[in-house]
Scaffold this motif. Structure first.
Motif, PDB file in Angstrom:
ATOM      1  N   ALA A  66       0.810  -1.226   0.000  1.00 24.00           N
ATOM      2  CA  ALA A  66       0.000   0.000   0.000  1.00 24.00           C
ATOM      3  C   ALA A  66       0.838   1.268   0.000  1.00 24.00           C
ATOM      4  CB  ALA A  66      -0.923  -0.005   1.214  1.00 24.00           C
ATOM      5  N   LYS A  67       2.145   1.149   0.141  1.00 24.46           N
ATOM      6  CA  LYS A  67       3.010   2.326   0.230  1.00 24.46           C
ATOM      7  C   LYS A  67       2.753   3.282  -0.932  1.00 24.46           C
ATOM      8  CE  LYS A  67       7.771   3.582   1.257  1.00 24.46           C
ATOM      9  NZ  LYS A  67       7.332   4.574   2.204  1.00 24.46           N
ATOM     10  N   GLY A  68       2.593   4.589  -0.597  1.00 20.26           N
ATOM     11  CA  GLY A  68       2.356   5.605  -1.613  1.00 20.26           C
ATOM     12  C   GLY A  68       0.886   5.922  -1.816  1.00 20.26           C
ATOM     13  N   MET A  69      -0.010   5.113  -1.232  1.00 19.76           N
ATOM     14  CA  MET A  69      -1.446   5.394  -1.375  1.00 19.76           C
ATOM     15  C   MET A  69      -1.882   6.383  -0.290  1.00 19.76           C
ATOM     16  SD  MET A  69      -3.142   1.790  -2.539  1.00 19.76           S
ATOM     17  CE  MET A  69      -4.627   2.591  -3.184  1.00 19.76           C
ATOM     18  N   LEU A  70      -3.009   7.044  -0.520  1.00 16.40           N
ATOM     19  CA  LEU A  70      -3.541   8.028   0.422  1.00 16.40           C
ATOM     20  C   LEU A  70      -4.592   7.374   1.314  1.00 16.40           C
ATOM     21  CD1 LEU A  70      -3.891  10.952  -2.135  1.00 16.40           C
ATOM     22  CD2 LEU A  70      -2.017  10.542  -0.522  1.00 16.40           C
ATOM     23  N   ILE A  71      -4.695   7.862   2.563  1.00 16.85           N
ATOM     24  CA  ILE A  71      -5.636   7.323   3.544  1.00 16.85           C
ATOM     25  C   ILE A  71      -6.737   8.355   3.784  1.00 16.85           C
ATOM     26  CG2 ILE A  71      -5.910   6.416   5.884  1.00 16.85           C
ATOM     27  CD1 ILE A  71      -2.846   5.966   5.872  1.00 16.85           C
ATOM     28  N   ASP A  72      -8.003   7.918   3.734  1.00 14.78           N
ATOM     29  CA  ASP A  72      -9.096   8.861   3.993  1.00 14.78           C
ATOM     30  C   ASP A  72      -9.511   8.837   5.464  1.00 14.78           C
ATOM     31  OD1 ASP A  72     -11.044   6.891   4.538  1.00 14.78           O
ATOM     32  OD2 ASP A  72     -11.835   6.902   2.500  1.00 14.78           O
ATOM     33  N   SER A  73     -10.461   9.692   5.813  1.00  8.79           N
ATOM     34  CA  SER A  73     -10.890   9.861   7.196  1.00  8.79           C
ATOM     35  C   SER A  73     -11.556   8.615   7.776  1.00  8.79           C
ATOM     36  CB  SER A  73     -11.822  11.073   7.301  1.00  8.79           C
ATOM     37  OG  SER A  73     -12.792  11.050   6.261  1.00  8.79           O
ATOM     38  N   GLN A  74     -11.870   7.621   6.943  1.00  3.99           N
ATOM     39  CA  GLN A  74     -12.435   6.363   7.438  1.00  3.99           C
ATOM     40  C   GLN A  74     -11.398   5.239   7.468  1.00  3.99           C
ATOM     41  OE1 GLN A  74     -15.916   5.641   4.985  1.00  3.99           O
ATOM     42  NE2 GLN A  74     -17.138   7.024   6.228  1.00  3.99           N
ATOM     43  N   GLY A  75     -10.164   5.559   7.088  1.00  8.41           N
ATOM     44  CA  GLY A  75      -9.105   4.555   7.114  1.00  8.41           C
ATOM     45  C   GLY A  75      -8.980   3.749   5.837  1.00  8.41           C
ATOM     46  N   LEU A  76      -9.722   4.129   4.801  1.00 10.92           N
ATOM     47  CA  LEU A  76      -9.639   3.419   3.519  1.00 10.92           C
ATOM     48  C   LEU A  76      -8.589   4.087   2.637  1.00 10.92           C
ATOM     49  CD1 LEU A  76     -13.447   2.827   2.952  1.00 10.92           C
ATOM     50  CD2 LEU A  76     -11.763   1.204   3.823  1.00 10.92           C
ATOM     51  N   LEU A  77      -8.098   3.348   1.648  1.00  8.16           N
ATOM     52  CA  LEU A  77      -7.022   3.815   0.781  1.00  8.16           C
ATOM     53  C   LEU A  77      -7.546   4.313  -0.559  1.00  8.16           C
ATOM     54  CD1 LEU A  77      -4.505   0.851   1.276  1.00  8.16           C
ATOM     55  CD2 LEU A  77      -4.481   3.065   2.441  1.00  8.16           C
ATOM     56  N   TRP A  78      -6.825   5.279  -1.100  1.00  2.48           N
ATOM     57  CA  TRP A  78      -7.128   5.834  -2.423  1.00  2.48           C
ATOM     58  C   TRP A  78      -5.820   6.029  -3.159  1.00  2.48           C
ATOM     59  CZ3 TRP A  78     -12.187   6.756  -3.825  1.00  2.48           C
ATOM     60  CH2 TRP A  78     -13.136   6.669  -2.793  1.00  2.48           C
ATOM     61  N   SER A  79      -5.829   5.801  -4.481  1.00  2.00           N
ATOM     62  CA  SER A  79      -4.633   6.108  -5.264  1.00  2.00           C
ATOM     63  C   SER A  79      -4.576   7.616  -5.464  1.00  2.00           C
ATOM     64  CB  SER A  79      -4.678   5.395  -6.624  1.00  2.00           C
ATOM     65  OG  SER A  79      -5.641   6.003  -7.465  1.00  2.00           O
ATOM     66  N   LYS A  80      -3.370   8.132  -5.633  1.00  3.02           N
ATOM     67  CA  LYS A  80      -3.208   9.569  -5.866  1.00  3.02           C
ATOM     68  C   LYS A  80      -3.910   9.977  -7.158  1.00  3.02           C
ATOM     69  CE  LYS A  80       1.070   9.912  -3.269  1.00  3.02           C
ATOM     70  NZ  LYS A  80       2.528   9.998  -3.296  1.00  3.02           N
ATOM     71  N   GLU A  81      -3.920   9.094  -8.143  1.00  3.38           N
ATOM     72  CA  GLU A  81      -4.560   9.398  -9.425  1.00  3.38           C
ATOM     73  C   GLU A  81      -6.076   9.567  -9.250  1.00  3.38           C
ATOM     74  OE1 GLU A  81      -2.484   6.784  -8.881  1.00  3.38           O
ATOM     75  OE2 GLU A  81      -0.707   7.565  -9.891  1.00  3.38           O
ATOM     76  N   THR A  82      -6.675   8.721  -8.438  1.00  4.16           N
ATOM     77  CA  THR A  82      -8.122   8.801  -8.206  1.00  4.16           C
ATOM     78  C   THR A  82      -8.482  10.116  -7.514  1.00  4.16           C
ATOM     79  OG1 THR A  82      -8.295   6.399  -8.038  1.00  4.16           O
ATOM     80  CG2 THR A  82     -10.079   7.676  -7.057  1.00  4.16           C
ATOM     81  N   VAL A  83      -7.702  10.480  -6.495  1.00  2.00           N
ATOM     82  CA  VAL A  83      -7.969  11.718  -5.754  1.00  2.00           C
ATOM     83  C   VAL A  83      -7.734  12.930  -6.661  1.00  2.00           C
ATOM     84  CG1 VAL A  83      -7.219  13.141  -3.807  1.00  2.00           C
ATOM     85  CG2 VAL A  83      -7.487  10.662  -3.521  1.00  2.00           C
ATOM     86  N   ALA A  84      -6.653  12.890  -7.442  1.00  2.00           N
ATOM     87  CA  ALA A  84      -6.351  14.005  -8.350  1.00  2.00           C
ATOM     88  C   ALA A  84      -7.446  14.180  -9.405  1.00  2.00           C
ATOM     89  CB  ALA A  84      -5.003  13.771  -9.029  1.00  2.00           C
ATOM     90  N   ALA A  85      -8.136  13.092  -9.740  1.00  2.00           N
ATOM     91  CA  ALA A  85      -9.210  13.151 -10.737  1.00  2.00           C
ATOM     92  C   ALA A  85     -10.531  13.609 -10.115  1.00  2.00           C
ATOM     93  CB  ALA A  85      -9.380  11.782 -11.391  1.00  2.00           C
ATOM     94  N   GLY A  86     -10.506  13.937  -8.814  1.00  2.00           N
ATOM     95  CA  GLY A  86     -11.706  14.451  -8.157  1.00  2.00           C
ATOM     96  C   GLY A  86     -12.727  13.384  -7.815  1.00  2.00           C
TER      97      GLY A  86
END
Ligand SMILES: [Zn+2]
Length: 98
Positions: A66-86
Motif C-alpha cells: 500500500a506504500k504511496g497510497m492516500l488514507i481517507d478519514s475512514q481509514g480506507l485507501l485511495w490512489s493519488k490518481e483517483t484523488v487528483a481526478a476528483g
C-alpha cells in the motif's frame, strides 16, 4: 471498490475480500480481533478451532504493498490518481499517506 491496508503485511486488500468488516466479531482468536487483515494474514481457525477458509491470498487481484497510497478519514485507501481526478466522495477527506 473500497480498499484498506493490511495491519500485518501492509498490502492493499479489498473490504469485500479481506478480514475487514467481521474483524470485531467475538468468534475470532484474540490476536486477530479488531485488526484489519488481508485474506492471507487472517486467522486460519476460529476460536473453537474450526477452519475459517482464510490464511491464503484470494487471487482476485495481484497482491501489492500500500506504500504511496492516500488514507481517507475512514481509514480506507485511495490512489493519488483517483484523488487528483476528483473522485474522492465529498464526505471524505484525505488524512495521510501510507
Ligand atoms: Zn496481510
Amino acid at each position: 471498490m473500497s480498499v484498506y491496508q493490511c495491519e500485518t503485511c501492509g498490502c492493499v486488500e479489498n473490504t469485500a475480500l479481506g478480514f475487514y468488516w467481521a474483524r470485531h466479531d467475538k468468534d475470532w482468536p484474540e490476536e486477530a480481533r479488531g485488526k484489519a487483515l488481508c485474506s492471507e494474514c487472517a486467522p486460519r481457525v476460529y476460536s473453537d478451532g474450526s477452519a475459517t477458509g482464510w490464511g491464503k491470498w484470494h487471487g482476485r487481484f495481484t497482491k501489492r504493498q500500500a506504500k504511496g497510497m492516500l488514507i481517507d478519514s475512514q481509514g480506507l485507501l485511495w490512489s493519488k490518481e483517483t484523488v487528483a481526478a476528483g473522485q474522492l466522495p465529498p464526505h471524505l477527506r484525505i488524512v495521510g499517506e501510507v
